[in-house]
Design a protein around this motif. Structure first.
Motif, PDB file in Angstrom:
ATOM      1  N   GLY A 369       0.800  -1.211   0.000  1.00 32.28           N
ATOM      2  CA  GLY A 369       0.000   0.000   0.000  1.00 32.28           C
ATOM      3  C   GLY A 369       0.837   1.266   0.000  1.00 32.28           C
ATOM      4  O   GLY A 369       0.362   2.335   0.405  1.00 32.28           O
ATOM      5  N   VAL A 370       2.087   1.157  -0.469  1.00 32.94           N
ATOM      6  CA  VAL A 370       2.991   2.309  -0.522  1.00 32.94           C
ATOM      7  C   VAL A 370       2.929   2.913  -1.919  1.00 32.94           C
ATOM      8  O   VAL A 370       2.986   2.193  -2.926  1.00 32.94           O
ATOM      9  CB  VAL A 370       4.435   1.886  -0.191  1.00 32.94           C
ATOM     10  CG1 VAL A 370       5.384   3.084  -0.269  1.00 32.94           C
ATOM     11  CG2 VAL A 370       4.483   1.265   1.196  1.00 32.94           C
ATOM     12  N   SER A 371       2.836   4.226  -1.999  1.00 35.55           N
ATOM     13  CA  SER A 371       2.692   4.876  -3.309  1.00 35.55           C
ATOM     14  C   SER A 371       3.996   4.945  -4.075  1.00 35.55           C
ATOM     15  O   SER A 371       3.999   4.988  -5.310  1.00 35.55           O
ATOM     16  CB  SER A 371       2.127   6.296  -3.134  1.00 35.55           C
ATOM     17  OG  SER A 371       2.978   7.064  -2.285  1.00 35.55           O
ATOM     18  N   ASP A 372       5.136   4.968  -3.374  1.00 33.84           N
ATOM     19  CA  ASP A 372       6.440   5.110  -4.018  1.00 33.84           C
ATOM     20  C   ASP A 372       7.154   3.771  -4.105  1.00 33.84           C
ATOM     21  O   ASP A 372       7.065   2.937  -3.199  1.00 33.84           O
ATOM     22  CB  ASP A 372       7.327   6.092  -3.253  1.00 33.84           C
ATOM     23  CG  ASP A 372       6.791   7.510  -3.295  1.00 33.84           C
ATOM     24  OD1 ASP A 372       6.114   7.848  -4.280  1.00 33.84           O
ATOM     25  OD2 ASP A 372       7.039   8.272  -2.340  1.00 33.84           O
ATOM     26  N   ILE A 373       7.883   3.569  -5.200  1.00 36.03           N
ATOM     27  CA  ILE A 373       8.763   2.413  -5.347  1.00 36.03           C
ATOM     28  C   ILE A 373      10.085   2.762  -4.678  1.00 36.03           C
ATOM     29  O   ILE A 373      10.714   3.767  -5.025  1.00 36.03           O
ATOM     30  CB  ILE A 373       8.993   2.072  -6.832  1.00 36.03           C
ATOM     31  CG1 ILE A 373       7.665   1.856  -7.544  1.00 36.03           C
ATOM     32  CG2 ILE A 373       9.871   0.838  -6.971  1.00 36.03           C
ATOM     33  CD1 ILE A 373       7.806   1.670  -9.033  1.00 36.03           C
ATOM     34  N   GLN A 374      10.519   1.962  -3.731  1.00 36.01           N
ATOM     35  CA  GLN A 374      11.696   2.281  -2.933  1.00 36.01           C
ATOM     36  C   GLN A 374      12.720   1.156  -3.003  1.00 36.01           C
ATOM     37  O   GLN A 374      12.371  -0.018  -3.059  1.00 36.01           O
ATOM     38  CB  GLN A 374      11.300   2.531  -1.478  1.00 36.01           C
ATOM     39  CG  GLN A 374      10.286   3.650  -1.301  1.00 36.01           C
ATOM     40  CD  GLN A 374       9.772   3.751   0.118  1.00 36.01           C
ATOM     41  OE1 GLN A 374      10.163   2.977   0.997  1.00 36.01           O
ATOM     42  NE2 GLN A 374       8.884   4.712   0.371  1.00 36.01           N
ATOM     43  N   ALA A 375      14.002   1.563  -2.982  1.00 35.00           N
ATOM     44  CA  ALA A 375      15.099   0.594  -2.972  1.00 35.00           C
ATOM     45  C   ALA A 375      16.344   1.256  -2.410  1.00 35.00           C
ATOM     46  O   ALA A 375      16.720   2.356  -2.849  1.00 35.00           O
ATOM     47  CB  ALA A 375      15.374   0.066  -4.374  1.00 35.00           C
ATOM     48  N   PHE A 376      16.951   0.611  -1.412  1.00 36.04           N
ATOM     49  CA  PHE A 376      18.201   1.084  -0.812  1.00 36.04           C
ATOM     50  C   PHE A 376      18.099   2.547  -0.367  1.00 36.04           C
ATOM     51  O   PHE A 376      19.014   3.348  -0.579  1.00 36.04           O
ATOM     52  CB  PHE A 376      19.367   0.921  -1.793  1.00 36.04           C
ATOM     53  CG  PHE A 376      19.611  -0.500  -2.204  1.00 36.04           C
ATOM     54  CD1 PHE A 376      20.214  -1.403  -1.342  1.00 36.04           C
ATOM     55  CD2 PHE A 376      19.212  -0.953  -3.459  1.00 36.04           C
ATOM     56  CE1 PHE A 376      20.433  -2.724  -1.719  1.00 36.04           C
ATOM     57  CE2 PHE A 376      19.416  -2.272  -3.846  1.00 36.04           C
ATOM     58  CZ  PHE A 376      20.030  -3.155  -2.970  1.00 36.04           C
TER      59      PHE A 376
END
Length: 483
Positions: A369-376
């Motif tokens: 349910g997170v709007s942003d794609i996140q990595a590291f």
């Protein structure tokens, strides 16, 4: 004293008129500036046609007869696209001259479509200008093919493109020489004459680092089935070639200055290692008891061969087993690994590991349910996701069309036709045996598939777009049902 470009004799005699050379320079500049992607496709295709003509010369074949057009074309495409599929016995069909042409073609094709075009443009215009840098930069970031600003927080910044092109040349030379020096003594130990061992050593090294998979000897890797040193050297070269030149460039900067590694580098390395390990374990679990493949090998060699195949499925193309004797499930595992391929701006093909990583991260973000794609600790922009979806969709479409065509032409089972189509699209070179036995029409289908796979779906889509238009309005929003 004028420090500008020296006037030509034609311009000195007839002021205001340009010489043919100057007009050619202006035409190249104009073409490259108007559409860098089309310029890249034209350059790449022209090189393939030149290699086709060279391979059709009687001097290129061992028996002195001109190679048929479909054989020369398929070999040229497979060489420049660094694929490794072949419709003839590469070790006996081509002469020494033909092998040299193929060897040089492997090196040329390893550079990359857009990087190669930028270098050719620099040669013609005698400088590495902004346009050439943008074309080379697009090999490491396809978003630069489109209009508008591009964030420079990535593996290779625009100002470092000259350094990256240098890295491409240096890594090709250094890595291939090191691998060749490591395997030449092994070839001599197996009874190869010293002069021939030197040639085969450099041929194997170039074929491995460029992820081509051609073998210069008639037996191929069969004499080295149980030689962990030889196979390990080839696997190392394939891995280094498949991670991508931007990653090599970034790692070199990190080694010299401990400079922070970008998300692109981390995603490429993590995804590559995970796929390599998962592929090796699956292949070992399926083929461990298959006496026609790795089941008859020594117990200590079976896991090594499994991981070797997992690495080669990334785009390497070498194999120590008969793929046609493998279980259907193994063919599916290899096909999935081939379709993903290696890193962006590498000698490998496929949709690239970062594309898979972005799609996976998007699915995780949606599930959480997170709007942003996140990595590291970083946020991935939405346009990167859109590009990843486009690449995966167009790649799937190309493979599907090629598979249907191959089934109609050859009458082969679906699994073998799909395997061959993915191998061609991903420029891998592994074969179930279908390529060597297919009719002439099949060679044209796979040639087109290899060309599309190496040129790249993003580059091709941008090249086919007649122009980029800015939409000055937005339509009303309406949601549809998905899933």
């Amino acid at each position: 004293m004028s420090l500008g470009r020296r006037s030509s004799p034609v311009a000195a005699i007839f002021p205001g008129r340009k010489s043919p050379t100057e007009r050619f320079h202006d035409w190249v500049n104009g073409f490259a500036q108007h559409s860098p992607s089309r310029f890249a496709v034209v350059i790449f295709t022209s090189i393939i046609l030149i290699w086709t003509v060279l391979l059709m010369l009687p001097i290129s074949t061992a028996d002195g007869t001109a190679a048929p057009f479909h054989v020369a074309l398929f070999t040229a495409v497979s060489t420049i696209c660094v694929t490794g599929l072949a419709v003839v016995d590469m070790s006996s069909y081509w002469s020494a001259f033909g092998n040299v042409v193929i060897f040089i073609g492997i090196e040329v094709g390893a550079i990359g479509v857009l990087s190669l075009a930028s270098i050719m443009g620099a040669v013609v215009t005698r400088r590495l200008g902004l346009r050439q840098k943008l074309m080379a930069a697009s090999d490491s970031n396809s978003l630069r093919l489109h209009a508008g600003p591009v964030a420079e927080s990535q593996a290779v910044r625009l100002g470092e493109i000259g350094g990256m092109l240098t890295t491409v040349a240096v890594s090709l030379l250094v890595i291939e020489c090191v691998i060749a020096l490591l395997i030449i003594p092994r070839l001599i130990m197996y009874g190869t004459e010293p002069v021939m061992a030197i040639f085969e050593g450099f041929y194997y090294a170039a074929s491995a680092f460029t992820n081509t998979g051609f073998t210069p000897n008639h037996e191929g890797l069969e004499p080295f089935t149980h030689d962990a040193w030889m196979l390990g050297c080839l696997l190392t070269a394939v891995f280094l070639g498949s991670v991508g030149f931007p990653v090599i460039f970034a790692l070199a900067r990190w080694a010299r200055r401990r400079q922070h590694l970008s998300v692109h580098v981390k995603l490429t390395l993590v995804t590559t290692i995970l796929l390599f390990v998962a592929g090796g374990l699956l292949i070992y679990a399926i083929e461990g008891n298959n006496p026609a493949t790795i089941g008859a090998q020594d117990p200590w060699m079976r896991p090594f061969t499994s991981f070797f195949l997992s690495g080669m499925a990334r785009s390497g193309g070498f194999s120590t087993i008969d793929i046609a004797q493998a279980d259907e499930s193994t063919l599916q595992v290899l096909a999935m690994l081939m379709f993903v391929g290696g890193g962006s701006a590498s000698t490998a093909g496929g949709i690239k590991v970062t594309t898979l990583a972005i799609l996976f991260l998007a699915a995780v973000a949606e599930a959480r349910g997170v709007s942003d794609i996140q990595a590291f600790g970083r946020r991935i922009p939405q346009d990167v996701l859109r590009l990843g979806v486009s690449v995966a969709l167009w790649g799937s479409t190309i493979v599907a069309v090629s598979t249907i065509a191959m089934q109609q032409i050859t009458g082969a089972p679906f699994s073998h036709a799909l395997f061959e189509a993915i191998s061609a699209f991903a420029t891998c070179g592994l074969s179930s045996g279908l390529t060597s036995d297919m009719p002439e029409a099949g060679s044209y289908v796979l040639s087109a598939t290899m060309w599309l796979g190496r040129v790249g779906t993003v580059t091709m889509a941008a090249a086919l777009a007649s122009s980029e238009t800015k939409q000055l309005f937005r339509l009303p929003e309406e949601r549809i049902i998905v899933g």
